[in-house]
Design a protein around this motif. Sequence first.
Motif, short mmCIF file in Angstrom:
data_model
loop_
_atom_site.label_atom_id
_atom_site.label_comp_id
_atom_site.label_asym_id
_atom_site.label_seq_id
_atom_site.Cartn_x
_atom_site.Cartn_y
_atom_site.Cartn_z
N UNK A 107 7.72 101.16 -107.06
CA UNK A 107 8.69 100.41 -108.02
C UNK A 107 10.10 100.12 -107.26
N UNK A 108 10.48 101.29 -106.59
CA UNK A 108 12.05 100.98 -105.83
C UNK A 108 11.60 100.04 -104.66
N UNK A 109 10.58 99.89 -103.90
CA UNK A 109 10.33 99.09 -103.14
C UNK A 109 10.32 97.53 -103.69
N UNK A 110 9.73 97.45 -104.81
CA UNK A 110 9.53 96.21 -105.49
C UNK A 110 11.18 95.67 -106.03
N UNK A 111 11.70 96.38 -106.46
CA UNK A 111 13.03 96.05 -106.74
C UNK A 111 13.85 95.62 -105.65
#
Length: 466
Positions: free
Chosen positions: A451-455
Motif C-alpha cells: 500500500x505504501x509503495x502504491x501510494x
Amino acid sequence: MDSWFHFRFRRFGVWLCLGFLVTLLTACQNWTNRSPQPQSPPPAVLRIFWNQGFYAEEDQALQKAIADWERQSHIKVELSLFSSDDILNQAVIALENNDPPDILFAHRADYTLQPRWALEGKLADVSDVVRSVEPQYSPTALNAAHLYNKTTQQRSYYGVPIELQTIHVHYWRDLLEQVNLKDTDIPNDWNGFWQFWQRSQQRIRQQGEPVYGLGLPLSPKASDTFFLFEQLLEANNIQLLDDQGKLRLTDPAVSQGLIAVLDWLTGIYRSGYVPKAALNWVDSDNNVTFLNHSALMTVNSSLSIPASQRADPQVYRQQLVTRPFPSKPDGSPMSYLVSVKQAVIFANSRNPQAAKDFLTYLIQPDRLNTYIKESLGRWFPVMPDSLQDTFWQNTQDPHISAGIRQFQQHSTRPFYHVLNPAYSQVQAENVWGNTLHRILINRLSPEAAVNEAIMRIDQIFAEWER
C-alpha cells in the motif's frame, strides 16, 4: 637662372618624396608579410564522462577507441572515468553548474535520470547519429533510446545505444559436487528450482561450510535489487503498466501479485537462506560474496562475475556456471527484462558536433563490436548481426554461450520507463528495495508495504504529469 634652379629643385623634391613613400609602403608590405597571420582557433576539447569498468580491460578498450578517433579527427579528448556510484552525481553537479560534459555514458542512467533529462529538454536529439546505423540496431535497443520530450511534445532518439544487459543465474559447480550434486539435478520448474538451493545449503552446512544457498540482493542501495524484483514480477506475469504507459496498480490482481512476490522473497530471507548483509549490499557486494564462495548461487544483471575469472581457466570453464532462470511458475518459458546502456549528449554541450562525430565513429558495427568484445563480454551487443562474430558464437565458452541463448531463445522487453518516463523515478528511488526494507527492517506486513509503495508510485506519476 634662379627660376630654372627652383623648378629643378622642386621636381627633385617631389621625386624624393615619392621615392620615400614607395620605400615606406614596400617596407610596410614586407613587414606585413613577415608578421604572423591570424589562424583559425584549434578544435575545442571533447569532454567525456564515462562509467569506469569493473576491470582494466574495459577501460583500455574505450581508451583505444578514443585514441584512434583523436588521430583521425585531430580533436583532443578529455576523458573522465567515474564509478557507477559516482558518475551520475558528478553529471548532476556539472549540469547544475552549467558545465556538463559533451558526452555521458553511465550504466545506471538509462533507467534513472536519462528519461527525465529527455523529458525536460536537457538532452540533444541524436537521431542523426542513431540513423547512421539504425538498421543494424535491435528493435529493443531503438525502443529504449526513443524518449519523449515535453517541449517538442514528441518522441525522438535521445540516447545512442552502446550495449545491453539482462539478468543471469550463476552457481558453483564444485560446491554442488562437494555434496554429491550435479548440474542435471537442478530442476527447471519454478518451485523446484528455488527449493533446490535451500536444500543444497542444508547439505553443505552439514559439512561445516558456512555457505548460503541464495546470494540475492535485497538492498535499496543496489540496482540489482529492483532488477531482480521486477524480473520476479515478470516471471509471475504481473504487469504494472499497460501498453499505453498507464498504471495498473488499482487492479486487485496486480496488488495481490505484488504482495505474494514480496511475501515469498522476504520469506526466503527470514528462513536464513540469504546472507544477512544482503539488506545493505551495493551492486558489487553480491559479486564479492559469491566469488568468495560464501553463496552457492547468485543472480547478476551482467556477466561481470564470469568475466572477472577469465584468467583462471579452471574456475572459468569448470567450477563457475552461468544458466538462465527456470520456467515461470505457470510453466511457460521465461521472458527477460533488458537494460540498454546508452551514451547521451547534453543540449548545452560546448562541442556538440564533435560529440556526434565521436559517437558516430564508435557505433560503426565492427568497431562497436570490438569495443564490447575487448570489454571481456561483460555486456552484450545491441546489433544482432554482431552475434555472428566467432567471439559470440564460441560454444566452448560456457558463459557467453549461456547468455546468448537467453537472448536468442527467449522474449525480451525493456523496463517500464520506456512506456512512461515517470517510472524511471520509481527505479531511481529504488521503491521496491525500500519496500523490502520496510518489511524486513521495519516489520511491516507485505500488505501494508505494498500500500505504501502504491501510494508513492501514484504520487510520482502525478508529479510527472504536472
